[in-house]
Every structure is written in structure tokens, then in C-alpha cells.
Design a protein around this motif. Structure first.
Motif, PDB file in Angstrom:
ATOM      1  N   ILE A 136       0.826  -1.216   0.000  1.00 32.26           N
ATOM      2  CA  ILE A 136       0.000   0.000   0.000  1.00 32.26           C
ATOM      3  C   ILE A 136       0.858   1.263   0.000  1.00 32.26           C
ATOM      4  O   ILE A 136       0.758   2.106  -0.901  1.00 32.26           O
ATOM      5  CB  ILE A 136      -0.955   0.014   1.213  1.00 32.26           C
ATOM      6  N   THR A 137       1.722   1.392   1.020  1.00 29.70           N
ATOM      7  CA  THR A 137       2.479   2.639   1.184  1.00 29.70           C
ATOM      8  C   THR A 137       3.420   2.900   0.019  1.00 29.70           C
ATOM      9  O   THR A 137       3.400   3.986  -0.576  1.00 29.70           O
ATOM     10  CB  THR A 137       3.273   2.618   2.503  1.00 29.70           C
ATOM     11  N   LEU A 138       4.263   1.935  -0.303  1.00 32.19           N
ATOM     12  CA  LEU A 138       5.244   2.137  -1.377  1.00 32.19           C
ATOM     13  C   LEU A 138       4.600   2.385  -2.743  1.00 32.19           C
ATOM     14  O   LEU A 138       5.026   3.300  -3.463  1.00 32.19           O
ATOM     15  CB  LEU A 138       6.214   0.960  -1.438  1.00 32.19           C
ATOM     16  N   PRO A 139       3.567   1.615  -3.147  1.00 28.57           N
ATOM     17  CA  PRO A 139       2.916   1.932  -4.429  1.00 28.57           C
ATOM     18  C   PRO A 139       2.297   3.329  -4.465  1.00 28.57           C
ATOM     19  O   PRO A 139       2.393   4.032  -5.484  1.00 28.57           O
ATOM     20  CB  PRO A 139       1.841   0.843  -4.554  1.00 28.57           C
ATOM     21  N   LEU A 140       1.678   3.749  -3.362  1.00 32.58           N
ATOM     22  CA  LEU A 140       1.092   5.087  -3.325  1.00 32.58           C
ATOM     23  C   LEU A 140       2.159   6.177  -3.306  1.00 32.58           C
ATOM     24  O   LEU A 140       1.936   7.294  -3.801  1.00 32.58           O
ATOM     25  CB  LEU A 140       0.196   5.234  -2.089  1.00 32.58           C
ATOM     26  N   MET A 141       3.313   5.864  -2.750  1.00 32.08           N
ATOM     27  CA  MET A 141       4.403   6.836  -2.650  1.00 32.08           C
ATOM     28  C   MET A 141       5.291   6.876  -3.887  1.00 32.08           C
ATOM     29  O   MET A 141       6.206   7.709  -3.964  1.00 32.08           O
ATOM     30  CB  MET A 141       5.269   6.508  -1.429  1.00 32.08           C
ATOM     31  N   LEU A 142       5.039   6.014  -4.856  1.00 30.63           N
ATOM     32  CA  LEU A 142       5.933   5.906  -6.008  1.00 30.63           C
ATOM     33  C   LEU A 142       6.131   7.229  -6.752  1.00 30.63           C
ATOM     34  O   LEU A 142       7.274   7.585  -7.094  1.00 30.63           O
ATOM     35  CB  LEU A 142       5.424   4.823  -6.962  1.00 30.63           C
ATOM     36  N   PRO A 143       5.075   8.007  -7.048  1.00 30.64           N
ATOM     37  CA  PRO A 143       5.316   9.307  -7.709  1.00 30.64           C
ATOM     38  C   PRO A 143       6.222  10.228  -6.898  1.00 30.64           C
ATOM     39  O   PRO A 143       7.117  10.874  -7.456  1.00 30.64           O
ATOM     40  CB  PRO A 143       3.903   9.889  -7.861  1.00 30.64           C
ATOM     41  N   THR A 144       6.005  10.287  -5.579  1.00 28.20           N
ATOM     42  CA  THR A 144       6.860  11.123  -4.719  1.00 28.20           C
ATOM     43  C   THR A 144       8.288  10.616  -4.712  1.00 28.20           C
ATOM     44  O   THR A 144       9.246  11.398  -4.753  1.00 28.20           O
ATOM     45  CB  THR A 144       6.310  11.135  -3.275  1.00 28.20           C
ATOM     46  N   ILE A 145       8.453   9.303  -4.663  1.00 24.91           N
ATOM     47  CA  ILE A 145       9.791   8.713  -4.672  1.00 24.91           C
ATOM     48  C   ILE A 145      10.522   9.053  -5.961  1.00 24.91           C
ATOM     49  O   ILE A 145      11.709   9.409  -5.949  1.00 24.91           O
ATOM     50  CB  ILE A 145       9.700   7.192  -4.467  1.00 24.91           C
ATOM     51  N   LEU A 146       9.824   8.980  -7.081  1.00 23.52           N
ATOM     52  CA  LEU A 146      10.455   9.273  -8.375  1.00 23.52           C
ATOM     53  C   LEU A 146      10.859  10.737  -8.476  1.00 23.52           C
ATOM     54  O   LEU A 146      11.943  11.053  -8.981  1.00 23.52           O
ATOM     55  CB  LEU A 146       9.508   8.894  -9.516  1.00 23.52           C
ATOM     56  N   VAL A 147       9.999  11.638  -8.025  1.00 25.17           N
ATOM     57  CA  VAL A 147      10.333  13.069  -8.058  1.00 25.17           C
ATOM     58  C   VAL A 147      11.538  13.354  -7.162  1.00 25.17           C
ATOM     59  O   VAL A 147      12.471  14.070  -7.561  1.00 25.17           O
ATOM     60  CB  VAL A 147       9.121  13.913  -7.617  1.00 25.17           C
ATOM     61  N   THR A 148      11.527  12.802  -5.958  1.00 23.51           N
ATOM     62  CA  THR A 148      12.644  12.997  -5.032  1.00 23.51           C
ATOM     63  C   THR A 148      13.930  12.433  -5.609  1.00 23.51           C
ATOM     64  O   THR A 148      14.994  13.060  -5.530  1.00 23.51           O
ATOM     65  CB  THR A 148      12.343  12.321  -3.686  1.00 23.51           C
ATOM     66  N   LEU A 149      13.837  11.258  -6.199  1.00 21.52           N
ATOM     67  CA  LEU A 149      15.006  10.627  -6.804  1.00 21.52           C
ATOM     68  C   LEU A 149      15.558  11.483  -7.935  1.00 21.52           C
ATOM     69  O   LEU A 149      16.778  11.648  -8.064  1.00 21.52           O
ATOM     70  CB  LEU A 149      14.627   9.238  -7.324  1.00 21.52           C
ATOM     71  N   MET A 150      14.666  12.063  -8.746  1.00 21.58           N
ATOM     72  CA  MET A 150      15.112  12.911  -9.851  1.00 21.58           C
ATOM     73  C   MET A 150      15.876  14.122  -9.326  1.00 21.58           C
ATOM     74  O   MET A 150      16.972  14.438  -9.809  1.00 21.58           O
ATOM     75  CB  MET A 150      13.911  13.372 -10.674  1.00 21.58           C
ATOM     76  N   PHE A 151      15.308  14.804  -8.327  1.00 19.85           N
ATOM     77  CA  PHE A 151      15.971  15.980  -7.770  1.00 19.85           C
ATOM     78  C   PHE A 151      17.336  15.631  -7.192  1.00 19.85           C
ATOM     79  O   PHE A 151      18.327  16.343  -7.405  1.00 19.85           O
ATOM     80  CB  PHE A 151      15.101  16.619  -6.689  1.00 19.85           C
ATOM     81  N   ARG A 152      17.398  14.537  -6.454  1.00 18.29           N
ATOM     82  CA  ARG A 152      18.648  14.196  -5.789  1.00 18.29           C
ATOM     83  C   ARG A 152      19.714  13.726  -6.764  1.00 18.29           C
ATOM     84  O   ARG A 152      20.892  14.042  -6.593  1.00 18.29           O
ATOM     85  CB  ARG A 152      18.407  13.111  -4.715  1.00 18.29           C
ATOM     86  N   ILE A 153      19.326  12.974  -7.790  1.00 13.17           N
ATOM     87  CA  ILE A 153      20.302  12.545  -8.784  1.00 13.17           C
ATOM     88  C   ILE A 153      20.893  13.755  -9.497  1.00 13.17           C
ATOM     89  O   ILE A 153      22.114  13.844  -9.720  1.00 13.17           O
ATOM     90  CB  ILE A 153      19.648  11.584  -9.804  1.00 13.17           C
ATOM     91  N   ILE A 154      20.043  14.712  -9.867  1.00 13.24           N
ATOM     92  CA  ILE A 154      20.522  15.913 -10.556  1.00 13.24           C
ATOM     93  C   ILE A 154      21.466  16.705  -9.663  1.00 13.24           C
ATOM     94  O   ILE A 154      22.545  17.139 -10.091  1.00 13.24           O
ATOM     95  CB  ILE A 154      19.336  16.783 -11.005  1.00 13.24           C
ATOM     96  N   LEU A 155      21.078  16.907  -8.398  1.00 19.22           N
ATOM     97  CA  LEU A 155      21.928  17.659  -7.483  1.00 19.22           C
ATOM     98  C   LEU A 155      23.228  16.914  -7.181  1.00 19.22           C
ATOM     99  O   LEU A 155      24.291  17.530  -7.075  1.00 19.22           O
ATOM    100  CB  LEU A 155      21.169  17.942  -6.179  1.00 19.22           C
TER     101      LEU A 155
END
Length: 292
Positions: free
Chosen positions: A204-223
Motif C-alpha cells: 500500500i504505502t510504497l505503491p502510493l508513494m511511487l510518484p513522490t519517490i520518483l520526483v525525489t530521486l530525480m531531484f537528488r540525482i541531478i543535485l
């Protein structure tokens, strides 16, 4: 009427969008143009000589660039992976705390509020071979002191530790916001069905959090891909090329070696790679949202 309102919005925003667009695109265009030239200075006058794709052809052969790319990938993948796990676990712990959550939030976000130059000074002292606190702990435990920033094997792990300490709060904040925005009725229904904590987390939690995880991952990889200040302040790219990242390679090429054309080619290659990462991340986010 609605069309008139839409037209007014676009008309009123157009000057601001053009201004910020120019601020973003003009430097990139200048770097791109410069990457097809060699630039030399004599008596305060610059001489631009067209060389076509020569600077780009030299990139794979440049030792510092190749090492910088590899070290940047190692640093980014390792550091961001640790931060994502720690940030998510901290957010998961805080969101379930009923008392004192504000105190924990304040403590966890403190590192991200400290200026980079102060972080560099603090950790340089902490990692010092002679009187650093980490080596004092080693001596107290009966272990040998370690040359954290002067050892080829330890320099990159030391930089990763500093980056994890510095940027995990950023991941924590975004994850916490995502967790607090999840629908509570889904979890209440799961409790009624007798769903255990681990099943609730993974189903439940991880599937619902997937969009947030992807956005966070994108920001952190770029930085993380653009890391420079920590390297510059703690190791200067050394020892040898142990912590030579791509940003430091560009800095060296521009300001120490005075090869502006090659440095511009390196810069544009990084800009292209970051833009590609953004496109891939946005596509992955749309896919996750469509599946959700």
C-alpha cells in the motif's frame, strides 16, 4: 469569457516567462557556441578559432573527464541510494509519532540549513587525521586513526558520508510531505482487513508513494551529479583523482588549464545528460501515475 481570461493570463505572464527563459537559455547557447571553438587571450583580447567537433571528439580521450564521469556515477548512485532509504525510513518513523514529531522534524532538517562553506569546515575538522573527532573515537576504541581525506580508498566514502549527512534531510522532507498526503481511508480499510505492517508497507504505502519517490530521486540525482563544494572544500579532487568528479574536472579545465573550448564541451555534455535524466524521470513519473 473563459478564452479571454486564458489569453490575459498568458499575456501577463509572457514577459516574465521570456525573461527567465532568456536567463536560462542564453548561457547555454553561449556555452554551446564556445564548445566549437578554442579561445585564447592575448593583451586582454580573446581570439576565437573554430574547431568544429574537435572538442567533443577529445572528451572520451581526456583522462580527467573519463575519471570524473565514473567517479560522479559512483558517488551519485551510492549517495542517493543511501539517502533515499534513510530519508524514507525517517519520514515513516516521524509520521507515526504522535508526540514530539515537531522536535524530530527540527532536528532532522538542521543539516540542510547549514551553509556549504560551514559544512566543509566542520567536516574537515571532524575528519582531520591528527585531532579529528572520528579518529579520536577510533583511538578511544583502541583502533588506528584513519586518513579519511588523504587515502585513495577512504576519500570517496568520506565524501559520501558528508553528502548523506547533508542531503538526507531534503529527502526526509519530501517523503514526509508525501506520506502525510496519503489517503487515510485506505490504511483504515487495510487495518480492518487485518493487514500486517510489512504487507501494508510493500503493498500500500510504497505503491502510493511511487510518484513522490520518483520526483525525489530525480531531484537528488541531478543535485548529486553537480556536486562540487564538498569535493572542493574537503579533498580538492584528490588524493590523485580519487574524488575527481565531473564538476571538478570542468572547473580544472576552465580555470587551471585555461582550455575554455574543451571545458564548454564538457559543460554541454553534462547539461545534455542532466536534461536526459529529467526527461526519463518525468516519463517514469507519468507511467507511475497512470498505473496508480
Amino acid at each position: 469569457m473563459k478564452d479571454n481570461q486564458q489569453l490575459w493570463r498568458w499575456t501577463s505572464l509572457a514577459p516574465l516567462l521570456l525573461f527567465f527563459g532568456a536567463l536560462a537559455l542564453l548561457p547555454v547557447a553561449n556555452i554551446l557556441y564556445m564548445s566549437f571553438h578554442t579561445v585564447q587571450w592575448a593583451e586582454g583580447v580573446s581570439t576565437w578559432t573554430p574547431v568544429g567537433l574537435e572538442n567533443y571528439e577529445r572528451l572520451p580521450k581526456d583522462a580527467f573527464f573519463s575519471i570524473g564521469v565514473w567517479n560522479t556515477i559512483v558517488f551519485s548512485v551510492t549517495s542517493v541510494a543511501i539517502q533515499m532509504v534513510l530519508g524514507f525510513l525517517l519520514a515513516l518513523a516521524v509520521v507515526r509519532i504522535k508526540w514530539g514529531s515537531t522536535f524530530y522534524k527540527t532536528i532532522f532538517i538542521l543539516p540542510i540549513l547549514i551553509p556549504g562553506i560551514v559544512i566543509g569546515a566542520i567536516w574537515k575538522l571532524m575528519l582531520d587525521f591528527d585531532f579529528g573527532v572520528l579518529n579520536q573515537i577510533n583511538i578511544w576504541l583502541g583502533l588506528q586513526p584513519l586518513d579519511w581525506t588523504g587515502s585513495v580508498k577512504l576519500a570517496m566514502p568520506a565524501i559520501i558520508i558528508v553528502d548523506v549527512w547533508h542531503w538526507t534531510p531534503f529527502v526526509f522532507l519530501l517523503m514526509l510531505a508525501g506520506l502525510q498526503g496519503l489517503p487515510e481511508d485506505v490504511f483504515e480499510a487495510a487495518k480492518v482487513d487485518g493487514t500486517g505492517p510489512f504487507r501494508e508497507l510493500f503493498k500500500i504505502t510504497l505503491p502510493l508513494m511511487l510518484p513522490t519517490i520518483l520526483v525525489t530521486l530525480m531531484f537528488r540525482i541531478i543535485l548529486a551529479f553537480k556536486v562540487f563544494d564538498e569535493i572542493f572544500l574537503l579533498t580538492g579532487g584528490g588524493p590523485g583523482t580519487a574524488t575527481e568528479v565531473i564538476a571538478f574536472s570542468i572547473f580544472r579545465t576552465f580555470f587551471f588549464e585555461n582550455r575554455v573550448g574543451l571545458g564548454s564541451a564538457m559543460s554541454f555534455a553534462v547539461i545534455f545528460a542532466v536534461a536526459l535524466l529529467v526527461v526519463i524521470s518525468l516519463a517514469a513519473q507519468r507511467y507511475a501515475q497512470s498505473k496508480g
